[in-house]
Scaffold this active site. Sequence first.
Site, short mmCIF file in Angstrom:
data_model
loop_
_atom_site.label_atom_id
_atom_site.label_comp_id
_atom_site.label_asym_id
_atom_site.label_seq_id
_atom_site.Cartn_x
_atom_site.Cartn_y
_atom_site.Cartn_z
CG HIS A 17 -2.07 -0.87 1.52
ND1 HIS A 17 -2.15 -1.65 2.45
CD2 HIS A 17 -2.72 -1.63 0.50
CE1 HIS A 17 -3.18 -2.69 2.39
NE2 HIS A 17 -3.60 -2.43 0.94
CE LYS A 41 -14.07 -7.22 3.17
NZ LYS A 41 -13.03 -6.78 2.54
NE ARG A 90 -2.70 -7.85 -3.89
CZ ARG A 90 -3.57 -8.25 -3.14
NH1 ARG A 90 -3.15 -8.75 -1.78
NH2 ARG A 90 -4.91 -8.51 -3.32
CB SER A 128 -4.51 -6.15 5.09
OG SER A 128 -3.91 -4.93 4.43
#
Length: 165
Positions: A17, A41, A90, A128
């Site tokens: 990030h 979440k 990514r 993460s």
Amino acid sequence: MKIAVYPGSFDPITKGHLDIIERGAKIFDKLIVAVLVNVDKNGLFDYAERVNLIKKATMYLDNVEVECFRGLLVDFMKEKHSNVILKGLRAMSDFEYEFQMALMNKNLNSEIETFFMMTNAEYSFLSSSAVKQVAKFGGCIDGLVPESIKSIVVEKIQEGDVKHV
């Protein structure tokens, strides 16, 4: 002034990030890191903690601001006078999802453009979730999160404190 918004959950911010933030800060006049409030979440860090971690990790970048937002990204962007979304990719699997989101945002506001930035290869495996998993089982997270927040991440995971946000 060209303002870009880099949205995400950042739970926690990773070196991947930070790489996107640093590179985005060189391209845009102002970069707003926007922590998305997702009521569906559970997070390790609450939203205020995430904002503070990102501020701590980016304090040397004068044109970076960090905020939390709820609701539609396009509405937040209108409020911030931005029409550029910055997204880090990514792998191709990221692209498929992010491409759909870019089209949805463009549908909601035709003035919105999404700027995709490929991550540096050294961070292509990093997320993460992976950081939390490694730290949970006592693995070393050196080089995975900004050094300035590493001890905070390790301490939080050792507490085993998952927030319901």
